[in-house]
Design an enzyme around this catalytic site. Structure first.
Site, PDB file in Angstrom:
ATOM      1  N   GLU A 143       3.893  56.650   9.873  1.00  0.00           N
ATOM      2  CA  GLU A 143       5.186  56.211  10.417  1.00  0.00           C
ATOM      3  C   GLU A 143       5.263  56.471  11.918  1.00  0.00           C
ATOM      4  OE1 GLU A 143       7.127  54.397   8.788  1.00  0.00           O
ATOM      5  OE2 GLU A 143       6.694  54.811   6.684  1.00  0.00           O
ATOM      6  N   ASP A 298      -0.169  47.922   1.921  1.00  0.00           N
ATOM      7  CA  ASP A 298       0.110  46.662   2.613  1.00  0.00           C
ATOM      8  C   ASP A 298      -0.564  46.469   3.969  1.00  0.00           C
ATOM      9  OD1 ASP A 298       1.786  48.717   3.429  1.00  0.00           O
ATOM     10  OD2 ASP A 298       3.661  47.649   3.078  1.00  0.00           O
ATOM     11  N   GLU A 415      14.511  44.871  -3.550  1.00  0.00           N
ATOM     12  CA  GLU A 415      13.310  45.630  -3.178  1.00  0.00           C
ATOM     13  C   GLU A 415      12.131  45.272  -4.085  1.00  0.00           C
ATOM     14  OE1 GLU A 415      12.742  47.491  -0.701  1.00  0.00           O
ATOM     15  OE2 GLU A 415      11.203  48.961  -1.213  1.00  0.00           O
ATOM     16  N   GLU A 435       9.897  41.652   5.747  1.00  0.00           N
ATOM     17  CA  GLU A 435       8.688  40.883   5.415  1.00  0.00           C
ATOM     18  C   GLU A 435       8.929  39.384   5.213  1.00  0.00           C
ATOM     19  OE1 GLU A 435       9.485  43.823   4.049  1.00  0.00           O
ATOM     20  OE2 GLU A 435       7.959  45.111   4.964  1.00  0.00           O
TER      21      GLU A 435
END
Ligand code: DMJ
Length: 531
Positions: A143, A298, A415, A435
Site C-alpha cells: 500500500e 491482481d 464488491e 476498476e
C-alpha cells in the site's frame, strides 16, 4: 494469512475488501486548514449540474467538479489524516498517518487543472511527510509503494517538483529492508524507521507475501529514476541516470529481483497461473494454493505488462531485452488466465474472471483485467489471432463488470458478485473502487467505441446519486441493492487517485493525451517510461 470472512456463497473473501478500521480520536485539523478550506470551497467547487442535462461535452467538467467536492470534503474535515470519514466529518488513520489522501490525489489535482490546490497539497506534503516517514510505525509495503511512492513520483514527474521526487526516494528507501529476504520477495510489512527489526512484522504475514506485494517494479523504478536525477543534479556523473544504471540501483534492483523470483517459481503449462501466496524464503507457492486475478494477486498480472511498458522504450538494448521477458511472461499468464479463470455462465449472458476455480465468484477488483487486456493489445504486446482473442474477451469481461453495477438499485457494482447461474450480488457493499472506470477508459482509448463512454457516464451518475455527501466528500455504501443506500462513512484515497481520475480521463481527450506516453500504475499514477 488466515482468511477472515465468508463470501455470501460460503467462500472466503480477502480481508482487503473490508471497510477500513476507525481509530478514534479524529485527527485534529491543521490550524491552517480552515482558511484552506474556505479558499478551496470558494474557488474550486462549482456545483455539479443536474445530471440529466449534462451534454457529453460537459461530462469531464462534471467529473472535475465531483473531484473538487471530494477534495473539499477531505480538506474541510480530515485535513492531515489519511482518509476522510465524510458522514462523521472527521479523519481516520489507515496508513501510519502518512496523510495518504493528499499524496494519492496530487497528480489527479494536477491533471484536472487545480494548480492552487496542487501547490497547497504539495507544500503540505513536503512540510509534513518527512517527520511522518521517520516515525516508528509498521506499514504495508504494497500500500505504501502504490499510494505513497507512486503518488509522489508521479506528482514529481508531472510538476517537475524535485521536493516530491526526493520524498518518493525517501519513502521507497524505507520500504527496501522488506526485500532483504532469501528469495528477494518482500515481507508484507516493514517498520518505516526501524526497518526489519525482529518484532515489526505482523504475525499473520511472517514468512509469506501475497503475489501482488511481490511485483512493484513501476513504483521502485520511478523512485530510482528520481534518485538518479537528484544525484546528477548534485554533481554525480550523468551516466548515473542511464537506464541500465537506474535498473542496477538498489531500489530498482530489489523490485526486479522479486519479480524474477516470482516468475522463476511460476509453474509452466496448464497450471501456469501464478501462486497467490508466496514464501519469502523461496519465492515458491506457500500455504493453500488459490488462483485469482482478484484481491491479493491482481496487480501482479497487471504489472507484467506495465513493467514491459516501462522498459520497452529504453535506448539500451539490454534494458529492452529485459522488458521483452516480462512481455512474454504477461502473454503466458494471460493465455492461462483466459483458459482457466475467465468463464461464462451457461446461457452465455455473462463472462467473468472467477476468484475461485471451483465457485462462480467475481470480485470487482478483477474488473481491472479487461482494461489490462485492451492496454496490452493497444501497445502491441500481442498480434493476430491472439490479439483478437484478447480484445473479444476484454469486451465480454467489461460488459459483465458494467452489468454488475447496472443490475443493482443504486447502479453501483457490489464488491463481489455471484453467478448462480446468473448475476447476483454476493458481498453487496461498495468501496467506490476504480476498476470498472479504469477498464472503461482503457477500452474507449483502445476502440473509440462511444458505448464505453456512455457506460462510464451511467457509473458516474450512480456515484453522484448514491455516494455524494452533502457536507463534502463521497462515501462508500453498505448495500448497493438498496436505494438510497446506507453509507459506510469512508472515502478511500483511491476515489480521487483513481475512480474520478479514470472517469475524467474517459471524458477528456486532452487529459488522456497527457498520460498517453506514461505508464499508469495500479493506483493510476502516470509514471514516465525509462528512456
Ligand atoms: C487500489 O489501491 C489499487 O487499484 C489496487 O491495485 C487494488 N485496490 C485498490 C482499488 O480497488
Amino acid at each position: 494469512p488466515p482468511l477472515t470472512a465468508a463470501w455470501a456463497g460460503g467462500l472466503p473473501i480477502p480481508s482487503a475488501g473490508l471497510p477500513p478500521p476507525r481509530s478514534p480520536p479524529p485527527t485534529p485539523r491543521a490550524p491552517a486548514a480552515a482558511a484552506f478550506l474556505r479558499a478551496t470551497l470558494r474557488d474550486a467547487v462549482s456545483p455539479v449540474p443536474p445530471l440529466d442535462t449534462v451534454p457529453p461535452a460537459a461530462r469531464a467538467a462534471a467529473v472535475r467538479s465531483a473531484a473538487a467536492w471530494a477534495w473539499a470534503g477531505y480538506v474541510a474535515h480530515a485535513w492531515g489524516a489519511d482518509e476522510l470519514a465524510p458522514v462523521s466529518r472527521s479523519g481516520y488513520e489507515t496508513f501510519c498517518s502518512l496523510g495518504v489522501t493528499p499524496i494519492d490525489a496530487l497528480d489527479t489535482l494536477h491533471l484536472m487543472g487545480f494548480p492552487r490546490e496542487f501547490a497547497r497539497a504539495a507544500d503540505f506534503v513536503v512540510a509534513s511527510l518527512p517527520a511522518r516517514l521517520a516515525a516508528n510505525c509498521t506499514v504495508s509495503v504494497f500500500e505504501t509503494a502504490i499510494r505513497v511512492v507512486g503518488g509522489l513520483a508521479a506528482a514529481a514527474d508531472a510538476s517537475g517538483d524535485a521536493r516530491l521526487g526526493s520524498l518518493a526516494v525517501d519513502a521507497a528507501r524505507r520500504l527496501l529492508p522488506a526485500f532483504d529476504t532469501p528469495s528477494g520477495v518482500p515481507r508484507s510489512d516493514v517498520d518505516l524507521a526501524a526497518g526489519p527489526a525482529a518484532d515489526v512484522f505482523r504475525e499473520a504475514s511472517a514468512g509469506t507475501a501475497l503475489l501482488a506485494e511481490a511485483v512493484l517494479v513501476p513504483e521502485f523504478v520511478a523512485a530510482a529514476r528520481w534518485e538518479a536525477r537528484l544525484a546528477v543534479d548534485a554533481g554525480a556523473s550523468p551516466t548515473t541516470a542511464s537506464a541500465p544504471n537506474i535498473l542496477a540501483s538498489p531500489l530498482a534492483a530489489a523490485s526486479l529481483r522479486s519479480l524474477d523470483a516470482v516468475l522463476a517459481n511460476a509453474p509452466e503449462g496448464d497450471s501456469g497461473l501464478l501462486p497467490t501466496t508466496l514464501s519469502v524464503d523461496t519465492g515458491a507457492a506457500e500455504w493453500r494454493e488459490r488462483h485469482t486475478v482478484g484481491g491479493r494477486a491482481d496487480s501482479a498480472y497487471e504489472y507484467l505488462l506495465k513493467t514491459w511498458l516501462m522498459l520497452r522504450g529504453a535506448s539500451d538494448a539490454g534494458v529492452r531485452a529485459r522488458g521483452e521477458r516480462y512481455r512474454r511472461a504477461w502473454v503466458r499468464a494471460m493465455d492461462v488466465v483466459l483458459d482457466r479463470l475467465v468463464v461464462s455462465t451457461p446461457s452465455g449472458a455473462a463472462t467473468y474472471a472467477t476468484s475461485d476455480l471451483h465457485e462462480p465468484v467475481a470480485e470487482h477488483l478483477a474488473c481491472f483485467l479487461p482494461g489490462n487486456l485492451f492496454a496490452g493489445v493497444s501497445a502491441g504486446a500481442v498480434r493476430g489471432t491472439r490479439a483478437a482473442r484478447y480484445r473479444a474477451s476484454a469486451a465480454a469481461l467489461l460488459t459483465t463488470c458494467v452489468a454488475m453495477g447496472e443490475s443493482t438499485a443504486t447502479g453501483l457494482p457490489p464488491e463481489v458478485a455471484l453467478f448462480l447461474p446468473e448475476l447476483r450480488p454476493g458481498h453487496p457493499f461498495s468501496l467506490l473502487r476504480p476498476e470498472t472506470a479504469e477498464s472503461l477508459f482503457l477500452a474507449h482509448a483502445a476502440t473509440g467505441d462511444p458505448a464505453w463512454r456512455e457506460a462510464g457516464w451511467r457509473l458516474f451518475v450512480a456515484i453522484e446519486t448514491a455516494a455524494r455527501v452533502a457536507t463534502g466528500g463521497y462515501s462508500g455504501v453498505r448495500d448497493v441493492t438498496v436505494s438510497p443506500p446506507a453509507l459506510d462513512d469512508s472515502m478511500p484515497s483511491w476515489l480521487l487517485a483513481e475512480s474520478f481520475c479514470y472517469l475524467f480521463l474517459l471524458f477528456d481527450d486532452d487529459a488522456a493525451a497527457k498520460v498517453a506516453g506514461k505508464v499508469l500504475s495500479t493506483e493510476a499514477h502516470p509514471l514516465a517510461q525509462l528512456l
